[in-house]
Each structure stands twice: as C-alpha cells, then as structure tokens.
Design a protein around this motif. Structure first.
Motif, PDB file in Angstrom:
ATOM      1  N   GLY A  80     -52.315   5.372  23.219  1.00 48.04           N
ATOM      2  CA  GLY A  80     -51.327   4.654  22.318  1.00 48.04           C
ATOM      3  C   GLY A  80     -50.042   3.913  22.879  1.00 48.04           C
ATOM      4  N   LEU A  81     -50.176   2.487  22.967  1.00 46.81           N
ATOM      5  CA  LEU A  81     -49.156   1.944  23.821  1.00 46.81           C
ATOM      6  C   LEU A  81     -47.850   2.599  23.187  1.00 46.81           C
ATOM      7  CD1 LEU A  81     -47.987   0.043  25.646  1.00 46.81           C
ATOM      8  CD2 LEU A  81     -48.472  -1.884  24.164  1.00 46.81           C
ATOM      9  N   VAL A  82     -47.471   2.381  21.943  1.00 47.98           N
ATOM     10  CA  VAL A  82     -46.175   2.620  21.346  1.00 47.98           C
ATOM     11  C   VAL A  82     -46.376   4.200  20.877  1.00 47.98           C
ATOM     12  CG1 VAL A  82     -44.539   2.035  19.417  1.00 47.98           C
ATOM     13  CG2 VAL A  82     -45.957   0.352  20.561  1.00 47.98           C
ATOM     14  N   PHE A  83     -45.260   5.083  21.071  1.00 48.34           N
ATOM     15  CA  PHE A  83     -45.386   6.470  20.973  1.00 48.34           C
ATOM     16  C   PHE A  83     -43.987   6.813  20.489  1.00 48.34           C
ATOM     17  CE2 PHE A  83     -44.691   6.402  25.253  1.00 48.34           C
ATOM     18  CZ  PHE A  83     -43.470   7.026  25.634  1.00 48.34           C
ATOM     19  N   GLY A  84     -42.684   6.161  20.308  1.00 48.01           N
ATOM     20  CA  GLY A  84     -41.815   6.550  19.843  1.00 48.01           C
ATOM     21  C   GLY A  84     -40.821   5.724  19.251  1.00 48.01           C
ATOM     22  N   ARG A  85     -39.829   6.027  18.501  1.00 50.30           N
ATOM     23  CA  ARG A  85     -38.676   5.112  17.953  1.00 50.30           C
ATOM     24  C   ARG A  85     -37.281   5.864  17.835  1.00 50.30           C
ATOM     25  NH1 ARG A  85     -38.835   1.916  12.212  1.00 50.30           N
ATOM     26  NH2 ARG A  85     -36.582   2.236  11.713  1.00 50.30           N
ATOM     27  N   LEU A  86     -36.299   5.231  18.310  1.00 48.68           N
ATOM     28  CA  LEU A  86     -35.078   5.752  18.172  1.00 48.68           C
ATOM     29  C   LEU A  86     -34.174   4.953  17.055  1.00 48.68           C
ATOM     30  CD1 LEU A  86     -34.113   6.255  21.913  1.00 48.68           C
ATOM     31  CD2 LEU A  86     -34.630   8.018  20.256  1.00 48.68           C
ATOM     32  N   ASP A  87     -33.565   5.669  16.399  1.00 49.28           N
ATOM     33  CA  ASP A  87     -32.905   4.760  15.270  1.00 49.28           C
ATOM     34  C   ASP A  87     -31.342   5.443  15.534  1.00 49.28           C
ATOM     35  OD1 ASP A  87     -34.289   3.548  13.183  1.00 49.28           O
ATOM     36  OD2 ASP A  87     -35.208   5.411  13.608  1.00 49.28           O
ATOM     37  N   HIS A  88     -30.276   4.409  16.055  1.00 48.58           N
ATOM     38  CA  HIS A  88     -29.148   4.591  16.344  1.00 48.58           C
ATOM     39  C   HIS A  88     -28.111   4.693  15.271  1.00 48.58           C
ATOM     40  CE1 HIS A  88     -30.007   5.004  20.715  1.00 48.58           C
ATOM     41  NE2 HIS A  88     -30.651   4.081  20.601  1.00 48.58           N
ATOM     42  N   ALA A  89     -26.825   5.352  15.583  1.00 54.38           N
ATOM     43  CA  ALA A  89     -25.942   5.177  14.453  1.00 54.38           C
ATOM     44  C   ALA A  89     -25.398   3.977  14.138  1.00 54.38           C
ATOM     45  CB  ALA A  89     -24.746   6.226  14.780  1.00 54.38           C
TER      46      ALA A  89
ATOM     47  N   MET B  25     -26.517  11.587  21.577  1.00 56.12           N
ATOM     48  CA  MET B  25     -26.221  10.439  22.381  1.00 56.12           C
ATOM     49  C   MET B  25     -26.726   9.271  21.393  1.00 56.12           C
ATOM     50  SD  MET B  25     -28.924  11.670  25.546  1.00 56.12           S
ATOM     51  CE  MET B  25     -28.767   9.790  26.579  1.00 56.12           C
ATOM     52  N   ASP B  26     -25.970   9.143  20.256  1.00 57.29           N
ATOM     53  CA  ASP B  26     -25.782   8.202  19.147  1.00 57.29           C
ATOM     54  C   ASP B  26     -27.013   8.067  18.421  1.00 57.29           C
ATOM     55  OD1 ASP B  26     -24.121   6.166  17.979  1.00 57.29           O
ATOM     56  OD2 ASP B  26     -25.257   4.877  18.872  1.00 57.29           O
ATOM     57  N   VAL B  27     -28.038   8.800  18.708  1.00 55.33           N
ATOM     58  CA  VAL B  27     -29.430   8.800  17.992  1.00 55.33           C
ATOM     59  C   VAL B  27     -29.288   9.687  16.629  1.00 55.33           C
ATOM     60  CG1 VAL B  27     -31.825   9.420  18.244  1.00 55.33           C
ATOM     61  CG2 VAL B  27     -30.708   8.553  20.009  1.00 55.33           C
ATOM     62  N   VAL B  28     -29.605   8.842  15.610  1.00 49.60           N
ATOM     63  CA  VAL B  28     -29.515   9.516  14.257  1.00 49.60           C
ATOM     64  C   VAL B  28     -31.052  10.233  14.048  1.00 49.60           C
ATOM     65  CG1 VAL B  28     -29.644   9.284  11.608  1.00 49.60           C
ATOM     66  CG2 VAL B  28     -27.884   7.856  13.293  1.00 49.60           C
ATOM     67  N   ARG B  29     -31.963   9.483  14.328  1.00 51.60           N
ATOM     68  CA  ARG B  29     -33.618   9.718  14.077  1.00 51.60           C
ATOM     69  C   ARG B  29     -34.157   9.398  15.266  1.00 51.60           C
ATOM     70  NH1 ARG B  29     -37.198   7.173   9.477  1.00 51.60           N
ATOM     71  NH2 ARG B  29     -36.869   5.543  10.946  1.00 51.60           N
TER      72      ARG B  29
END
Length: 705
Positions: free
Chosen positions: A81-90, A131-135
């Motif tokens: 899978g080319l995409v495997f993650g997501r970061l939602d910042h504050a 590190m400013d990551v909410v989810r």
C-alpha cells in the motif's frame, strides 16, 4: 454514530485520498513513459545529424532515458500500500505518510515520503512528547484498497469535536499477520526506539544490538533506505553493500529495499563476498573455528612463500663452456631473499629473476677465481637474462599463483604441517588437511575468507588478453544497474547482519570492501556461534578502521515471538546470558509451545505428523529446523509434502528467518553440533511467531531448574 459506522465512514474518507494518490501515480507513470519515448526519438534523430551534433544529442537522449527509467523503476516498485499513515497536527494541518513522496499537478503534497523530516513524527511522537500531533492514524491497505484504519490520540485535550477516533493496536495487528517467504518492510509500524536508529547520522559506525524479534534486520534495511534518501549524493554513487549470513537469508530480505524504491543496493551472503564464487556449505564447528581464526593468516603467508609443489629443485645452465648449477639449498635461499621485501609473489617475479641471475653470477665468479680467469658480471647477467631456457625455468620455478591453487596445496598434510608448525596442533592439522584435500564437495563458506585473504597476499595475476576470460572463478559483476570492477572496495556504506557470527578472517574479508565506508552493524552476542568473541572483536575493530564516531543502540522489545514461545527459549539459554541481555516479548497468544517426547525410531513419522498439523493450523509459513548434517535426511522425510509454505533449514541457516510455525527436530543435536551449544538452540527456538512444536528423543536440552 456506532463504532462500526464510524469506522466505515473513516475508511471511506481515506479511500478517497488513496484513490487520488493512485490517479496521480498513473499520470506520473505516463509522463515518465513519454519522456523515455522522446529520448529514444532524439537518439534516432542524432543518427541523421552532423557528426559534431551527434554527441550532444546522444548525451541528451541518455540522460532522458536514464531519468525516465529511474522514475518508472521507483513507481513500479513492489508495495502492499503506497499510503499507510496520516498525521493530524494541532494547528489543523494534516499530512499523509507513505513509501514515496508524491505531489499533485499544482505541486501540493499528496504523500510525504516516510524518510522525510516532516514524517518523523509518525514514528517519534508519543503522548509524553506529541510533537504537535493530535492524532496519528495507521492506514492498512491491500494494493489500492483501504482495509482498515487505527488511531492513536497524542494530545487528548486538543481533539476537535468533529474528529473521529477509530480502533487501537495497529502494531499488534500487524505482528499477528501470517508470514510469507519474503521479509516485509515495516514502514507502517516502525516504533520510536527503532526510528531513532534508522535516522541516526550516517558517518562512522552505528551498532544495533538486541535479542531475537526486536527488528534489528528490518531496522538496518530501513536505515539503508533512509540514508540513501537523505544522503544520496554522498552514498548513492559508490553504493551500499548489505552482507547477510546465508543465501537463504539474503533471499528472504531481498524484497524489503525494492519495496521502498531502493533497487541499487547490493545484497551478498558471506559465501558470495568474493567475486566469482558462491559457497553455501557450512563446515563442522571445530573445523570452522580453525579456518576462521587469525592463526590462518600466518599459515597462508607461510604457504605462499613455500616452494610450489611442482617447482624444479635444481637449475643448470651453461655459460662459456661452464655448467652453472644452483641446488635446492641455493634456490631456497634465493626464494627467501625474494620474499624479504614483502611484495606480493605475483608482483615479485622480476625481483626473483634478478636474484637468480645474481646467484648464477656468484657461482661463475667463484669458478673463475678458482681457474684464475677474468670475469665480467654484467656480461653474464645480460647474456643469461636473455636466454629462453632461463625464462622457461623462471616460469615454472616462480609461477603465477592463484588463491584456490595455494589453498589446495594445504590438503597435503606434510606441507600443511610444515607451514603450520607452532600454530596448529597435530589434530587440527589432520582435520584441516583432510578437508582441503577433498574438493568434491566444493568450497565452504569459511573457505571464502581464506581465498580472499590469499587473493590479497598473492597479488593480482597478469591480465589475460582474451576478452571475457575468467581466471580462477572471478568475473566482473554488476550491482543494480551500476557496473563495478572486480573486488570492488569503495562502497560508501556497508551493512553487516548477524555480525556476532563473523569469524576474524571473515571480518578481514568484509573490511576490505568497506575501507572507505560508514557502517551499520547488526548483532546479538547471546546468539553468537563464534567461540572466541574477543578475537572477533579485535578483527571487527580493524575492519572499521579509523572512524571518528561510534554509536550503539540496543533494541529491547521482542515483537516477533509470542511471550509463550520466548519464555521457553529464555529458559534454554539461562546461564549463558544475563537477564538484561534478553528482550521482552510483548505479545501473548495463549498458545503454549508443545514439547513432544519421541523415540528416535519414530522421529520421521512424528515430524511428518507435526508438519501436517501445523500447515493446517496457520495461514503462513512452516519451518522445520534441524541440525545441519540432518537436513538432507529430514528433507527426505517430507519429500511427499508439496505445500510451498513448508521450508526445511539447518540450525545455522535459520538465523535471521521467521516462520508462523516451527517444528524443531532433536534439540540436543543442535547443542552438540556447535561450539557455543545452547546459543544455537536459542536461535532456532525463536524463529516461530505463533506455534512451536519440539520433537525430542533426549530431554537433556531443557534445564532442570
């Protein structure tokens, strides 16, 4: 909204983005194909242009085709899978993390490469240091289809009201998946302690230690991919070399780097490091201990300075009616003197010729004085030095040497005893000479390091003019698309896996390939099968050379084995390792390893039954691990089993591998076949991720307390 409905809705959101990514990927592929086609058209046009314009046009063609092919190679790399993650910042920004960095037509970021600094938080962020990551969301895909999502909340009081949180345990789910024949990359599940190693500075020596299942190998391979991404200018041209313990192992890991878009890394097993040879046979432990010791270098040096077996023992040549004679003692004296400068024998023939002429001149002068005659030394040397019979003698008395030839000489016990005097005892001499005398079984893995040592000590033979000639099993090789000269030693980075098992002679061999390199070295002292770690450590440090930086990381979490399996392995190795040298297994399955007592006469039937049972119990691979000398026999027992998921391997070849289920045959034999005993058994027991069955006719392998 119920949890299942929330999950379906979030999967649909991520599927929409993944669809957009793959649409853009198809566009980029078409663009690369168009560029390659245009490059070929330029090349055809160059044939019709004036000669002075052709060079410029052909260069432009080559560059266009090269870059197009590189792009296509990257886009076509295997991945689940080319995409495997997501970061939602504050600050209400989000990025997607994947195997490749991809931008849309307006150059907005669709996917951030996992190796980019912006993606570091996906691996490094924690609830203590968010590190400013909410989810942080793990997206599990199969090809282009999103199967599931799993979230970690790192800043709970910053979660917006409209942000949905789904699931838990992405890592544990990944660890429970069945194993295939090839190792998978771990880009979606890299943990913080692993990421620190992957992103460590590239210069100097980076050592990675840790017990079974801690992900050492995967971390080292991901580190190679990361370093090539971040420092391609410094590392890409000279190349990266990855060395593993066996061909089985390098085949197992061969998919990992291509899956991350890195196809120009060279993988070699220890038996393949010397160009032109490929050894897969393991010597018995006592014999391997002799061959791997630094004592062998002294023996090899003496052997190549010894008189070759077929060399003439006397030289006679007529000068002005006088027979000049050099007997065996005279010739041996000349040979010793020729070697005093320390130059390789294959580069010393001219010096040997000069010394022979000097010895003949001394004889002639002695005869002349006795007869009261005049003597012109220069005239004699010029005369004899031009004679064909002198050069014919020189060729057979000081022949061009080849590594395999010299090593085979030591199969003569009398010759070996002569050059090994004071170095090996009688039993060792007898054992080594018998092995080297029998070439019917080919070279062993330990022999390759000896042949490489001789290659350097002897010096290169004269180059043959015949195109494509192969001399003593050597050849020019390629790494990816880069042609490299024979015995290439300018790698920019060298990765050594299962380093605890390298003998001192093997460290010398590997060190020659990395004399300009930075290093990533992976190992676990508890798993070592080399009996003298101090001697190996000395050779290892010499291989590294003068490096400004040495850093060491220890991985302590066993992600591979269930706690139930590792508890048995830890019990077996108790007394041979300190408690803090063993990792902690974090996954429990409730499946306890089975120890089945069997009669030796019923071992074949018990093995067949256990294999059939485990193939039905797991979806992935089943490994049968046995003592090295029993592999052919056990393979014969299972010859009627056609399931491709089944693999039979010897104890030493099992290093670095993993299977969903393992049948371990006669554990006492694994202990007795090795000089390090229980350490080899410990390795074999830790190859299983889910199910383990031990078949034993002798219960002595389990400590009583």
């Amino acid at each position: 909204m119920s949890e299942p409905r929330v999950r379906r809705a979030e999967i649909a959101i991520e599927q929409a983005h993944v669809d957009r990514v793959y649409t853009r990927l198809a566009e980029l592929r078409l663009q690369a194909e168009a560029m390659r086609t245009k490059g070929y058209e330029i090349g055809q046009g160059a044939q019709r242009e004036a000669i002075f314009e052709q060079a410029s046009m052909l260069f432009e063609r080559d560059m266009m085709v090269f870059h197009a092919n590189q792009t296509l190679q990257t886009l076509d790399a295997e991945y689940e899978g080319l995409v495997f993650g997501r970061l939602d910042h504050a600050h209400e920004e989000h990025i997607y993390v994947g195997r490749l960095g991809i931008r849309d037509a307006e150059f907005d970021n669709l996917v951030t490469d996992w190796r980019a600094p912006a993606a570091a938080a996906f691996y490094q962020a924690t609830a203590e240091e968010p590190m400013d990551v909410v989810r942080r969301r793990v997206i599990r895909c199969s090809g282009q289809n999103v199967l599931d999502v799993d979230d970690d909340v790192l800043i709970a009081d910053a979660v917006p009201e409209d942000m949905q949180i789904v699931g838990e345990g992405a890592l544990m789910a990944a660890l429970g998946r069945s194993r295939g024949e090839k190792m998978r990359d771990i880009v979606a599940t890299i943990q913080k302690e692993q990421d620190e190693v992957i992103r460590a500075p590239w210069r100097g020596v980076t050592e990675i230690t840790g017990g079974p299942g801690t992900g050492k190998t995967a971390v080292a391979l991901h580190r190679a991919a990361y370093l090539l991404y971040r420092h391609r200018r410094q590392l890409g041209g000279a190349g990266v070399l990855v060395i593993g313990p066996s061909g089985v192992f390098t085949s197992y890991i061969s998919r990992v780097l291509p899956s991350m878009g890195e196809t120009n890394v060279e993988l070699r097993a220890l038996g393949e490091v010397l160009d032109g040879l490929e050894a897969t046979r393991q010597d018995a432990a006592p014999l391997a201990a002799i061959k791997g010791s630094l004592r062998m270098r002294k023996i090899l040096l003496r052997a190549l300075r010894d008189t070759p077996p077929d060399a003439p023992e006397e030289m006679r040549i007529v000068y002005r009616g006088e027979v000049l004679k050099l007997d065996a003692h005279d010739l041996e004296k000349v040979r010793r003197k020729a070697h005093t400068q320390g130059a390789p024998p294959n580069r010393s023939r001219m010096r040997a010729a000069d010394l022979l002429l000097d010895a003949l001149a001394a004889k002639a002068e002695e005869y002349a004085k006795a007869d009261g005659k005049s003597f012109d030394r220069a005239e004699l040397i010029t005369d004899l030095g031009e004679r064909i019979e002198f050069h014919r003698f020189l060729v057979v008395w000081w022949p061009i040497l080849y590594p395999a030839q010299v090593l085979k000489w030591l199969g003569q016990e009398k010759r070996l005893a002569s050059v090994a005097r004071g170095v090996l005892n009688r039993a060792e001499i007898s054992m080594l000479s018998r092995d080297l005398a029998d070439r019917s079984h080919g070279w062993s893995i330990a022999d390759i390091a000896l042949l490489d040592e001789l290659r350097v000590l002897i010096g290169p033979p004269p180059k043959r003019k015949r195109r494509g000639a192969v001399v003593e099993g050597t050849h020019e090789r390629t790494a990816g698309h880069t042609h490299r000269p024979e015995h290439y030693d300018e790698y920019s980075h060298v990765v050594v896996d299962e380093s605890q098992d390298l003998s001192p002679m093997q460290w010398r061999m590997v060190g020659r390939r990395g004399k300009y390199a930075s290093w990533t070295v992976v190992g676990d002292p508890v798993q070592s099968s080399w009996p003298d770690p101090e001697e190996a450590a000395q050779a290892r440090d010499q291989a590294f050379g003068v490096k400004t930086t040495r850093r060491r990381f220890t991985l302590r979490t066993n992600y591979r084995n269930s706690a139930e399996i590792f508890d048995l392995a830890a019990k077996v190795v108790a007394g041979h390792a300190e408690a803090d040298e063993l990792p902690i297994a974090v996954r429990k399955t409730g499946i306890v390893p089975e120890v089945r007592p069997v009669e030796a006469t019923g071992l074949a039937a018990a093995t067949q039954a256990a294999v059939k049972e485990l193939l039905g119990a797991v979806e992935g691979t089943v490994g049968v691990i046995t003592a090295m000398d029993r592999v052919p026999e056990v393979s014969g027992w299972l010859s009627g089993q056609t399931d491709e998921r089944l693999k039979v391997v010897g104890s030493l070849d099992s290093k670095g591998l993993e299977y969903d289920a393992v049948v371990l045959v006669e554990p006492v034999e694994l202990i007795t076949e090795s000089t390090t005993g229980r350490r080899v058994l410990y390795v074999a027991l830790t190859r299983a991720t889910q199910n383990l069955v031990v078949l034993a006719s002798n219960p002595d392998w389990i400590p009583s307390a």
